[in-house]
Design a protein around this motif. Structure first.
Motif, short mmCIF file in Angstrom:
data_model
loop_
_atom_site.label_atom_id
_atom_site.label_comp_id
_atom_site.label_asym_id
_atom_site.label_seq_id
_atom_site.Cartn_x
_atom_site.Cartn_y
_atom_site.Cartn_z
N SER A 113 -2.62 5.10 -7.82
CA SER A 113 -1.47 5.58 -8.60
C SER A 113 -0.43 6.24 -7.70
CB SER A 113 -1.94 6.56 -9.67
OG SER A 113 -2.51 7.74 -9.08
N LEU A 114 -0.88 6.82 -6.59
CA LEU A 114 0.06 7.48 -5.66
C LEU A 114 0.66 6.51 -4.66
CD1 LEU A 114 -1.94 10.76 -4.91
CD2 LEU A 114 0.02 10.48 -6.43
N ASN A 115 -0.10 5.45 -4.33
CA ASN A 115 0.39 4.45 -3.38
C ASN A 115 -0.21 3.09 -3.74
OD1 ASN A 115 0.83 2.76 -1.07
ND2 ASN A 115 1.09 4.57 0.21
N PRO A 116 0.61 2.16 -4.23
CA PRO A 116 0.10 0.85 -4.67
C PRO A 116 -0.56 0.04 -3.56
CG PRO A 116 2.33 1.24 -5.48
CD PRO A 116 2.06 2.31 -4.48
N SER A 117 -0.41 0.45 -2.30
CA SER A 117 -1.00 -0.29 -1.19
C SER A 117 -2.47 0.05 -0.98
CB SER A 117 -0.23 -0.02 0.11
OG SER A 117 1.11 -0.43 0.00
N PHE A 118 -2.97 1.07 -1.66
CA PHE A 118 -4.33 1.53 -1.39
C PHE A 118 -5.37 0.44 -1.67
CE2 PHE A 118 -8.32 3.56 -2.82
CZ PHE A 118 -8.64 4.22 -1.66
N LEU A 119 -5.23 -0.26 -2.78
CA LEU A 119 -6.19 -1.30 -3.14
C LEU A 119 -5.73 -2.69 -2.71
CD1 LEU A 119 -7.39 -0.16 -6.69
CD2 LEU A 119 -8.54 0.11 -4.49
N SER A 120 -4.81 -2.76 -1.78
CA SER A 120 -4.37 -4.05 -1.27
C SER A 120 -5.48 -4.66 -0.41
CB SER A 120 -3.09 -3.90 -0.44
OG SER A 120 -3.34 -3.15 0.73
N GLN A 139 -8.36 6.97 4.21
CA GLN A 139 -7.39 5.89 4.10
C GLN A 139 -6.27 6.25 3.13
OE1 GLN A 139 -7.30 3.25 5.87
NE2 GLN A 139 -6.29 1.57 4.80
N GLY A 140 -6.65 6.81 1.99
CA GLY A 140 -5.64 7.20 1.01
C GLY A 140 -4.71 8.27 1.52
N LEU A 141 -5.26 9.28 2.20
CA LEU A 141 -4.42 10.34 2.73
C LEU A 141 -3.54 9.85 3.87
CD1 LEU A 141 -6.94 13.34 2.69
CD2 LEU A 141 -5.08 12.87 1.10
N ASN A 142 -4.06 8.91 4.67
CA ASN A 142 -3.23 8.34 5.74
C ASN A 142 -2.04 7.57 5.16
OD1 ASN A 142 -4.74 9.34 7.87
ND2 ASN A 142 -6.10 7.56 7.94
N LEU A 143 -2.29 6.83 4.09
CA LEU A 143 -1.20 6.08 3.45
C LEU A 143 -0.15 7.03 2.87
CD1 LEU A 143 -3.20 3.25 1.62
CD2 LEU A 143 -1.72 3.01 3.63
N LEU A 144 -0.60 8.22 2.47
CA LEU A 144 0.33 9.21 1.93
C LEU A 144 0.97 10.07 3.02
CD1 LEU A 144 -1.70 10.43 -1.19
CD2 LEU A 144 0.22 8.81 -1.14
N GLY A 145 0.54 9.87 4.27
CA GLY A 145 1.10 10.63 5.38
C GLY A 145 0.62 12.06 5.45
N MET A 146 -0.58 12.34 4.90
CA MET A 146 -1.11 13.70 4.92
C MET A 146 -1.65 14.05 6.31
SD MET A 146 -0.82 15.14 1.93
CE MET A 146 -0.56 14.75 0.19
N SER A 199 -4.13 15.74 9.22
CA SER A 199 -5.58 15.67 9.38
C SER A 199 -6.29 16.89 8.82
CB SER A 199 -5.93 15.50 10.86
OG SER A 199 -5.43 16.61 11.61
N GLU A 200 -5.64 18.06 8.88
CA GLU A 200 -6.31 19.25 8.36
C GLU A 200 -6.56 19.14 6.86
OE1 GLU A 200 -1.92 20.42 9.22
OE2 GLU A 200 -3.53 19.25 10.15
N ILE A 201 -5.67 18.44 6.14
CA ILE A 201 -5.88 18.22 4.70
C ILE A 201 -7.11 17.34 4.49
CG2 ILE A 201 -4.87 17.35 2.58
CD1 ILE A 201 -3.49 19.81 3.66
N GLN A 202 -7.26 16.33 5.35
CA GLN A 202 -8.42 15.46 5.26
C GLN A 202 -9.71 16.25 5.46
OE1 GLN A 202 -8.10 11.99 7.73
NE2 GLN A 202 -5.92 11.71 7.32
N PHE A 203 -9.70 17.15 6.45
CA PHE A 203 -10.89 17.96 6.72
C PHE A 203 -11.25 18.82 5.52
CE2 PHE A 203 -9.86 18.02 11.54
CZ PHE A 203 -10.38 16.75 11.66
N MET A 204 -10.26 19.44 4.91
CA MET A 204 -10.52 20.32 3.78
C MET A 204 -11.07 19.55 2.59
SD MET A 204 -7.48 23.21 3.80
CE MET A 204 -6.09 22.09 4.04
#
Length: 419
Positions: free
Chosen positions: A62-69, A379-386, A388-393
């Motif tokens: 829902s946040l990035n249509p490319s996630f399930l591509s 993968q989802g957070l990378n597509l959203l440009g988040m 790395s610290e957000i990924q860790f949390m």
């Protein structure tokens, strides 16, 4: 004799029907009621992970249509291989109720051994790969020896290994600190090769469905021959149909991108072999016995020390093998390979997938489910440009939730008298 067998015999002597027969006779309503009773009793199985994967897919799509591509899902299939193979080894260790903190550094040593032998000294590529995996096997067996025979806690042994093998990795890499993967090498192909012919993905899906359905039919026949409750053919057919739907959907998606990744094939092969060993061999039953109650297993004639040493050897071997995949993805072996969040992701994958930290409970396939959760989040957070610290949390929060679920589940089962 297992508890379930004792219970079945007691019910037969009392003239009471087996509850599983009543469930199947009631049809879908019976299965739904049985599922509700298992959940209330703390027997959650893989349900939380499956629900989590669905939520992750819905949110990120829902946040990035490319996630399930097709391209994104194909990348996930490649990225999970190395860490997932390492997590498979950790599942073995967790089934003993122990921990291995050295897998990251062992992966680094495995990659360094391969790179130095193959690239620097010109050893045949296939031989260098085997020696690298063998190095991990020996390292793991050494950990197991100090733990099982000397009596040093596994936490201390593998923590010392984490430090010591990291030093060996840096020493092996020398002053340059990195060795690039040669073009066309085995290690390069680990994550860079794809079976582009569409028949490869569909063929693997068909083989998986046939093996799954055949195994369930064979199990049902064995149970019937032994006078035990067996699932009806309709149930087996439904489960096989669901497996076919998932397998062929995955094959279709992969064929929409670059084809079937070799990395995914090797990862699945490791899972299948490991699952067979754990669930269908005497050795696997001994692992569960030692993890459930080491003293009881010893009194039953199990060589507890040998089981522990071999389990840590398996974990070391798979750590080194996984390190080669990481080297393939990163373009070569480096002094820092296996450092960073590698250890966290490996252990988190096994625990998030449903393997208990307390020993004696878990499945090999939890390595796949857990690493899918972690890699999907990344993968989802990378597509959203988040960052790395957000990924860790987020990964840390998911890991904590998995451990809380496991703890609550065990407490609920104990209250219900099912442990």
């Amino acid at each position: 004799m297992t508890r379930s067998t004792d219970g079945e015999r007691a019910r037969e002597e009392a003239g009471a029907p087996d509850p599983r027969l009543l469930v199947r006779e009631a049809g879908l309503a019976g299965y739904w009621g049985a599922l509700r009773r298992r959940v209330r009793g703390g027997e959650l199985g893989s349900l939380p992970v499956v629900v989590g994967l669905i939520v992750i897919a819905v949110v990120f799509q829902s946040l990035n249509p490319s996630f399930l591509s097709a391209g994104s899902l194909s990348d996930i299939g490649v990225y999970i291989a190395g860490t997932g193979i390492m997590a498979t080894g950790i599942v073995f260790v967790l089934l003993l109720g122990e921990i291995d903190l050295s897998v990251g550094s062992v992966a680094g040593v495995g990659a360094a051994v391969w790179a130095v032998l193959s690239v620097t000294h010109g050893v045949a590529d296939w031989l260098a790969v085997l020696l690298a995996i063998g190095a991990g096997l020996v390292i793991g067996a050494l950990h197991g020896f100090f733990f099982a025979r000397v009596g040093v806690p596994a936490f201390v042994v593998t923590l010392a290994g984490f430090l010591g093998w990291s030093g060996l990795q840096i020493w092996l890499m020398g002053e340059e600190g990195s060795i690039t993967t040669p073009e066309g090498s085995i290690v390069e192909h680990l994550t860079g090769f794809y079976f582009s012919d569409i028949s490869a993905a569909y063929g693997l899906a068909l083989a998986a469905v046939l093996v799954y359905g055949g195994t369930r039919l064979a199990d049902a026949r064995r149970r019937s021959a032994a006078g035990l409750p067996a699932p009806p053919p309709a149930e087996t057919l439904l489960r096989t149909a669901l497996m076919a739907l998932l397998a062929f959907a995955a094959a279709y998606v992969l064929n929409q991108s670059r084809g079937l990744p070799l990395a995914l094939v090797l990862f699945l092969a490791v899972l299948v072999v490991a699952d067979f060993v754990v669930r269908r061999t005497t050795y696997g039953r001994r692992i569960f016995a030692v993890g459930g109650n080491a003293e009881a297993a010893r009194r039953a004639g199990v060589n507890v020390e040998a089981v522990r040493i071999s389990v840590f050897a398996v974990a070391g071997m798979l750590a080194a093998f996984g390190g080669l995949f990481i080297a393939s993805l990163s373009g070569g072996a480096t002094k820092s390979l296996g450092a960073g969040n590698t250890l966290m992701n490996v252990i988190a994958a096994a625990v998030i997938g449903g393997t208990s930290l307390f020993g004696g409970r878990g499945r090999i396939w939890s390595a796949l489910l857990g690493i899918l959760v972690i890699q999907s989040i990344q993968q989802g957070l990378n597509l959203l440009g988040m960052a790395s610290e957000i990924q860790f949390m987020i990964t840390g929060a998911v890991l904590l939730a998995a451990v809380v679920i496991d703890s609550v589940s065990r407490r609920t089962q104990k209250t219900a008298g099912r442990t």
